[in-house]
Design an enzyme around this catalytic site. Structure first.
Site, short mmCIF file in Angstrom:
data_model
loop_
_atom_site.label_atom_id
_atom_site.label_comp_id
_atom_site.label_asym_id
_atom_site.label_seq_id
_atom_site.Cartn_x
_atom_site.Cartn_y
_atom_site.Cartn_z
N HIS A 271 0.86 -1.20 0.00
CA HIS A 271 0.00 0.00 0.00
C HIS A 271 0.89 1.23 0.00
CE1 HIS A 271 -3.20 2.79 1.05
NE2 HIS A 271 -4.03 1.84 0.64
N ASP A 328 -7.83 -5.35 -0.43
CA ASP A 328 -8.27 -6.18 -1.57
C ASP A 328 -7.93 -7.65 -1.42
OD1 ASP A 328 -7.37 -3.33 -3.32
OD2 ASP A 328 -9.40 -4.13 -3.27
C1 SDX Z 1 -5.93 0.14 -3.24
O1 SDX Z 1 -4.25 4.62 -2.14
C2 SDX Z 1 -5.22 4.00 -1.62
O2 SDX Z 1 -5.71 4.33 -0.56
C3 SDX Z 1 -5.72 2.83 -2.41
C4 SDX Z 1 -6.78 1.97 -1.74
C5 SDX Z 1 -8.05 2.71 -1.54
O3 SDX Z 1 -8.81 2.36 -0.61
O4 SDX Z 1 -8.35 3.60 -2.36
O5 SDX Z 1 -6.30 1.51 -0.47
C6 SDX Z 1 -7.13 0.75 -2.58
O6 SDX Z 1 -5.60 0.52 -4.33
C7 SDX Z 1 -5.12 -0.88 -2.47
C8 SDX Z 1 -3.88 -1.37 -3.27
C9 SDX Z 1 -4.36 -2.46 -4.23
N1 SDX Z 1 -3.27 -2.84 -5.18
C10 SDX Z 1 -2.66 -4.02 -5.09
O7 SDX Z 1 -2.87 -4.86 -4.22
C11 SDX Z 1 -1.68 -4.26 -6.24
C12 SDX Z 1 -0.39 -4.82 -5.67
N2 SDX Z 1 0.27 -3.77 -4.87
C13 SDX Z 1 1.17 -2.92 -5.55
O8 SDX Z 1 1.17 -2.74 -6.86
C14 SDX Z 1 1.80 -1.86 -4.66
O9 SDX Z 1 2.00 -2.40 -3.43
C15 SDX Z 1 1.08 -0.55 -4.54
C16 SDX Z 1 0.97 0.11 -5.85
C17 SDX Z 1 -0.26 -0.74 -3.94
C18 SDX Z 1 1.89 0.32 -3.59
O10 SDX Z 1 3.18 0.40 -4.08
P1 SDX Z 1 4.24 1.30 -3.28
O11 SDX Z 1 3.97 1.30 -1.84
O12 SDX Z 1 4.32 2.62 -3.97
O13 SDX Z 1 5.55 0.51 -3.44
P2 SDX Z 1 6.46 0.57 -4.70
O14 SDX Z 1 5.63 0.36 -5.95
O15 SDX Z 1 7.30 1.80 -4.61
O16 SDX Z 1 7.33 -0.73 -4.44
C19 SDX Z 1 8.26 -0.76 -3.35
C20 SDX Z 1 8.93 -2.12 -3.47
C21 SDX Z 1 9.36 -2.45 -4.89
O17 SDX Z 1 10.44 -3.36 -4.79
P3 SDX Z 1 11.98 -2.77 -4.96
O18 SDX Z 1 12.02 -2.05 -6.33
O19 SDX Z 1 12.18 -1.81 -3.82
O20 SDX Z 1 12.87 -3.98 -4.92
O21 SDX Z 1 7.97 -3.14 -3.12
C22 SDX Z 1 7.73 -3.95 -4.24
C23 SDX Z 1 8.18 -3.18 -5.46
O22 SDX Z 1 8.56 -4.08 -6.51
N3 SDX Z 1 6.29 -4.22 -4.25
C24 SDX Z 1 5.76 -5.41 -4.48
C25 SDX Z 1 4.40 -5.24 -4.34
N4 SDX Z 1 4.12 -3.97 -4.03
C26 SDX Z 1 5.31 -3.33 -3.99
N5 SDX Z 1 6.34 -6.59 -4.79
C27 SDX Z 1 5.48 -7.63 -4.95
N6 SDX Z 1 4.15 -7.56 -4.82
C28 SDX Z 1 3.58 -6.38 -4.51
N7 SDX Z 1 2.25 -6.31 -4.39
#
Ligand code: SDX
Length: 393
Positions: A271, A328
């Site tokens: 998140h 989710d």
């Molecule tokens: C919602 O904003 C809100 O409030 C949204 C929401 C709402 O109520 O409106 O809460 C609803 O959208 C919840 C999120 C649902 N999405 C998912 O579940 C999709 C999977 N999650 C991700 O894509 C991700 O976690 C985000 C987009 C939700 C958040 O990403 P961040 O916190 O910005 O983290 P990042 O993209 O900068 O990643 C940081 C690191 C990376 O690795 P490194 O490059 O540092 O090695 O964490 C990794 C990313 O690759 N990473 C994941 C991951 N999420 C981040 N790796 C594997 N699986 C994941 N889900």
């Protein structure tokens, strides 16, 4: 302390939106709507009461709630010409673009409620959206299953009406399962607002151009469709299904995530704000077992989800990146147990999020200081250069 937050005189806004609607503390896992903790609202309130709280800022009295409910009930019907709108979509259309198209079209049918600065128009468009989105969502679902549309039954509550229009048939009576309605009502409360997330920021940005509420919300629906945002609940089920189809080998899947295989993420985890745990996920997980048991669903995917969560919560890769289950991760399993197809999961998220979008749009329109305004950029392109005629390139 209790009361209203006051900004220090020296506070300078570094480009954040100011808002008095929802408070999130991502490290402490706190979520409050108008100061009320999500845990209390999820257990003691109803979706329509929470919608009133988000939009008007206070919990309603019994009279206010009764009046709000009857105003909404008067508007659950769609214009007959808008109903024909659904005939034009292909049967395999995803319901989310159908939803955003129909919501946009509301602004063509209800031109007496488009002025963002006319309080009567704002009230009327608020009530029309709250009343008609469940009807539009049910019709979008019926379109995918080729079944006839049912008119709303205003003797039922908002959630019960939606369930009946989704799962009922004209040929026979449909009694809404109260357990199903209560579970869905609670899930809608959990999704009702979440401060400046992607879709809400979209609603505010479009509305900041003084676009009407219908088209601003339609833009938010399109943003929510993205798999990294609202589309994640659908993507979680697809992820669990692919693990099951691959022999249920969780460790193998986790290795693929850690190897960062293109397009392989732990959906439902992580998140932008919650860097410990998503309080909504904790509530959903608490109730998931009970809901699924009461619905008589012993879903193999639920067992897979629990195993996957257990592995991820103890794996340094995810711990170091502060990746915990978000709202989710479990909701899709519950929606599936309720009888909704995967394509409808993000539509259900949209129904839940609607009062938040409305509240945030109204706050922005009423107080321009809370406007997102025009985002700026850091330019990284060419410096100035002169035009070169075609034959000299
Ligand atoms: C919602 O904003 C809100 O409030 C949204 C929401 C709402 O109520 O409106 O809460 C609803 O959208 C919840 C999120 C649902 N999405 C998912 O579940 C999709 C999977 N999650 C991700 O894509 C991700 O976690 C985000 C987009 C939700 C958040 O990403 P961040 O916190 O910005 O983290 P990042 O993209 O900068 O990643 C940081 C690191 C990376 O690795 P490194 O490059 O540092 O090695 O964490 C990794 C990313 O690759 N990473 C994941 C991951 N999420 C981040 N790796 C594997 N699986 C994941 N889900």
């Amino acid at each position: 302390t209790t009361g209203v937050v006051t900004l220090d005189p020296g506070f300078t806004n570094t480009g954040s939106t100011t808002s008095a609607i929802t408070y999130i503390d991502g490290d402490a896992g706190i979520l409050r709507y108008r100061g009320y903790p999500i845990e209390q609202l999820a257990k003691q309130s109803t979706f329509i009461e929470t919608s009133y709280l988000l939009i008007y800022g206070e919990l309603p009295t019994e009279t206010q709630l009764a009046n709000f409910t009857s105003r909404i009930n008067r508007h659950t019907l769609l214009h007959e010409d808008l109903k024909r709108f659904f005939d034009g979509f292909p049967r395999d259309a995803h319901p989310m673009p159908v939803l955003s198209s129909a919501v946009s079209a509301l602004s063509t049918f209800y031109q007496d409620s488009l002025d963002p600065f006319n309080p009567e128009h704002v009230e009327l468009s608020t009530v029309r959206l709250l009343a008609k989105l469940p009807t539009i969502a049910a019709y979008a679902y019926k379109k995918t299953v080729g079944q006839p549309l049912l008119y709303p039954d205003n003797s039922l509550g908002l959630v019960e009406n939606f369930l009946r229009m989704s799962f009922g048939f004209p040929a026979e009576p449909y009694d809404v399962d109260p357990k199903l309605a209560k579970a869905l009502d609670q899930l809608f409360i959990l999704h009702a607002d979440h401060e400046q997330n992607c879709s809400t920021s979209t609603v505010r940005l479009v509305g900041s151009a003084h676009a009407n509420l219908f088209v601003s919300v339609a833009a938010g629906i399109n943003a929510l469709f993205g798999p990294l945002h609202g589309g994640a609940n659908e993507a979680v089920l697809q992820m669990l299904g692919s693990i099951r189809d691959d022999g249920g080998d969780i460790d193998k899947f986790v290795q693929r995530v850690k190897a960062k295989e293109p397009g392989v993420k732990l959906m439902g985890f992580g998140h932008r704000v919650y860097k410990n745990y998503d309080p909504r996920a904790a509530i959903v997980k608490q109730t998931a077992d009970g809901i699924l048991e009461s619905l008589g669903a012993n879903d193999e995917l639920l067992d897979l989800a629990k195993q996957l969560e257990e592995v991820a919560l103890h794996d340094d890769y995810f711990i170091q990146r502060k990746l915990y289950p978000n709202v989710d991760f479990y909701t899709g399993l519950i929606y599936k147990a309720m009888g909704f197809p995967t394509k409808m999961f993000t539509v259900l998220f949209a129904i839940g999020r609607l009062p938040g979008w409305i509240a945030q749009w109204r706050e922005m329109i009423q107080d321009p200081a809370t406007k997102i305004g025009r985002p700026r950029q850091v330019y990284t392109g060419y410096t100035a250069r002169d035009y070169v005629p075609g034959d000299n390139r």
